[in-house]
Design an enzyme around this catalytic site. Sequence first.
Site, PDB file in Angstrom:
ATOM      1  N   ASN A  10      -6.287  -0.238 -47.904  1.00  0.00           N
ATOM      2  CA  ASN A  10      -7.144  -1.600 -47.844  1.00  0.00           C
ATOM      3  C   ASN A  10      -6.461  -2.559 -47.100  1.00  0.00           C
ATOM      4  O   ASN A  10      -5.167  -2.890 -47.386  1.00  0.00           O
ATOM      5  CB  ASN A  10      -6.977  -1.789 -49.325  1.00  0.00           C
ATOM      6  CG  ASN A  10      -7.546  -3.342 -49.348  1.00  0.00           C
ATOM      7  OD1 ASN A  10      -8.343  -3.806 -48.631  1.00  0.00           O
ATOM      8  ND2 ASN A  10      -7.370  -3.615 -50.816  1.00  0.00           N
ATOM      9  N   LYS A  12      -7.254  -5.543 -46.480  1.00  0.00           N
ATOM     10  CA  LYS A  12      -7.398  -6.920 -46.960  1.00  0.00           C
ATOM     11  C   LYS A  12      -8.021  -7.690 -45.413  1.00  0.00           C
ATOM     12  O   LYS A  12      -8.473  -7.160 -44.848  1.00  0.00           O
ATOM     13  CB  LYS A  12      -6.234  -7.375 -47.739  1.00  0.00           C
ATOM     14  CG  LYS A  12      -5.763  -6.354 -48.871  1.00  0.00           C
ATOM     15  CD  LYS A  12      -4.877  -6.939 -49.981  1.00  0.00           C
ATOM     16  CE  LYS A  12      -4.265  -5.966 -50.578  1.00  0.00           C
ATOM     17  NZ  LYS A  12      -3.599  -6.219 -51.899  1.00  0.00           N
ATOM     18  N   HIS A  96     -11.933  -4.707 -57.250  1.00  0.00           N
ATOM     19  CA  HIS A  96     -10.496  -4.858 -56.937  1.00  0.00           C
ATOM     20  C   HIS A  96      -9.969  -6.160 -57.748  1.00  0.00           C
ATOM     21  O   HIS A  96     -10.736  -7.222 -57.859  1.00  0.00           O
ATOM     22  CB  HIS A  96     -10.215  -5.052 -55.117  1.00  0.00           C
ATOM     23  CG  HIS A  96      -8.837  -5.109 -54.712  1.00  0.00           C
ATOM     24  ND1 HIS A  96      -8.155  -5.998 -55.002  1.00  0.00           N
ATOM     25  CD2 HIS A  96      -8.172  -4.063 -54.291  1.00  0.00           C
ATOM     26  CE1 HIS A  96      -6.864  -5.804 -54.503  1.00  0.00           C
ATOM     27  NE2 HIS A  96      -7.035  -4.517 -54.062  1.00  0.00           N
ATOM     28  N   GLU A  98      -7.921  -8.566 -56.792  1.00  0.00           N
ATOM     29  CA  GLU A  98      -8.199  -9.789 -56.006  1.00  0.00           C
ATOM     30  C   GLU A  98      -9.502 -10.448 -56.195  1.00  0.00           C
ATOM     31  O   GLU A  98      -9.799 -11.500 -56.327  1.00  0.00           O
ATOM     32  CB  GLU A  98      -7.920  -9.683 -54.574  1.00  0.00           C
ATOM     33  CG  GLU A  98      -6.342  -9.448 -54.617  1.00  0.00           C
ATOM     34  CD  GLU A  98      -5.600  -8.545 -53.402  1.00  0.00           C
ATOM     35  OE1 GLU A  98      -6.358  -8.325 -52.446  1.00  0.00           O
ATOM     36  OE2 GLU A  98      -4.380  -8.134 -53.427  1.00  0.00           O
ATOM     37  N   GLU A 168      -5.214   0.447 -60.816  1.00  0.00           N
ATOM     38  CA  GLU A 168      -4.181  -0.572 -60.044  1.00  0.00           C
ATOM     39  C   GLU A 168      -3.794  -1.406 -61.016  1.00  0.00           C
ATOM     40  O   GLU A 168      -4.343  -2.461 -61.134  1.00  0.00           O
ATOM     41  CB  GLU A 168      -5.032  -1.002 -58.779  1.00  0.00           C
ATOM     42  CG  GLU A 168      -5.559   0.083 -57.777  1.00  0.00           C
ATOM     43  CD  GLU A 168      -5.716  -0.908 -56.405  1.00  0.00           C
ATOM     44  OE1 GLU A 168      -4.864  -0.649 -55.354  1.00  0.00           O
ATOM     45  OE2 GLU A 168      -6.429  -1.789 -56.249  1.00  0.00           O
ATOM     46  N   GLY A 174       0.888  -5.619 -54.569  1.00  0.00           N
ATOM     47  CA  GLY A 174       1.260  -6.756 -53.653  1.00  0.00           C
ATOM     48  C   GLY A 174       2.889  -7.271 -53.935  1.00  0.00           C
ATOM     49  O   GLY A 174       3.443  -8.363 -53.416  1.00  0.00           O
ATOM     50  N   SER A 214       1.695  -1.226 -54.676  1.00  0.00           N
ATOM     51  CA  SER A 214       3.114  -1.142 -54.038  1.00  0.00           C
ATOM     52  C   SER A 214       3.317   0.125 -53.504  1.00  0.00           C
ATOM     53  O   SER A 214       4.473   0.548 -53.716  1.00  0.00           O
ATOM     54  CB  SER A 214       4.243  -1.860 -54.681  1.00  0.00           C
ATOM     55  OG  SER A 214       3.633  -3.358 -54.788  1.00  0.00           O
TER      56      SER A 214
HETATM   57  C1  PEP Z   1      -4.416  -2.932 -52.983  1.00  0.00           C
HETATM   58  O1  PEP Z   1      -4.463  -3.984 -52.822  1.00  0.00           O
HETATM   59  O2  PEP Z   1      -5.143  -2.243 -53.677  1.00  0.00           O
HETATM   60  C2  PEP Z   1      -2.990  -2.494 -53.192  1.00  0.00           C
HETATM   61  C3  PEP Z   1      -2.429  -1.557 -54.017  1.00  0.00           C
HETATM   62  O3  PEP Z   1      -2.062  -3.331 -52.768  1.00  0.00           O
HETATM   63  P1  PEP Z   1      -0.396  -3.162 -52.248  1.00  0.00           P
HETATM   64  O4  PEP Z   1      -0.294  -1.720 -52.054  1.00  0.00           O
HETATM   65  O5  PEP Z   1       0.063  -3.993 -51.377  1.00  0.00           O
HETATM   66  O6  PEP Z   1       0.323  -3.395 -53.664  1.00  0.00           O
END
Ligand code: PEP
Length: 254
Positions: A10, A12, A96, A98, A168, A174, A214
Site C-alpha cells: 500500500n 499510500k 483502511h 487511515e 491491521e 506506521g 509495520s
Molecule cells: C498499512 O498502511 O496498511 C500498513 C500496514 O502500514 P505500515 O506497514 O507502514 O505499518
Amino acid sequence: MRKKPFIVGNWKMNLTLAEGVEFAKSLRKSLQNKNEIISGICPPFTFLKDISRVLEGSSICVGAQNIHSEKNGAYTGEISALMVKDTGCTHVLLGHSERRHLFGEIDSFINAKMKTALSIDLKPIFCIGETLNEREEGKTKYVVKNQLKNGLLGIARNHVEELVIAYEPVWAIGTGKTASPEQANEVHSFIRGFLTDEYGKDVANSVYIQYGGSVKPENTKELIAQPEIDGLLVGGASIKLESFLKIIDAASIQ
Ligand code: PEP
C-alpha cells in the site's frame, strides 16, 4: 494445503508517477519466475492506469486505495468503483484504518463500498483492526467481530468467499510496533472462526487473511510462518523496491 502467500504493498500518498512506473517495471522483472507467491500494489489513483499497463499480463495485481460507495453522481473529489476498474485494477483497499480514523469512515459506509465493489467484480481487501486503547481494554475480539459483522452485512456467501481480509491493529500501523506473530495469529484464528460460524468452513478457508502493521523484511518470515496468516499488507516498507522484494522473498521461503 496452504495458500500461496498474498503480499500487497500500500503506497499510500507517496512516490511520483515516474517513480511508480519504474518500480512496477522492476517489480515485474524481478518476479517473473516467482510462482510460489501472489503479489500486488496499491498505488495512488493517478498512477493506476500507467501501472496497470506496465503490469498487464503479469501475475502482479493492481489495487486502488479507496472508492466511493455510489456508482456515479454529485460527489466532488471522489472516485467510483467503475472508474478504478476502468484503469485495469482488480482490487481495492476498503476500511483502511487511515480512512476510518483520519477521514471518519464508518462501518455502514465501508459496507456500502464493499457491495459496490463486489457488484462489478472489484475485489475488496477489507481492513479491520483495533486501536491501542481497545486492545488494552481487552476489547480486540469484540471490535474485530463488530467490524466484520457490519462490514459484511448483506454480502452473499459467494462474494465473501472471494474476499481478502487484512487484520491491521491500528497501534502497529506506521509505528514500527508489530504485533507478535502469536498475537496476530490469535486474531486471525478468531476471524477464521467467525467466518466459519457465519458462512461455513469452505468459505472461511478460501478467504485470504493478511496481516498488516509495520511489516519489514526482518519480521516477515515469522509472521508468514503462522498457520492463519495467509499474506501481508505492507505500507512503509512497500515504497522501496528493495525492501518490498526482500519481504516477498522472505515470504516465499517457508
Ligand atoms: C498499512 O498502511 O496498511 C500498513 C500496514 O502500514 P505500515 O506497514 O507502514 O505499518
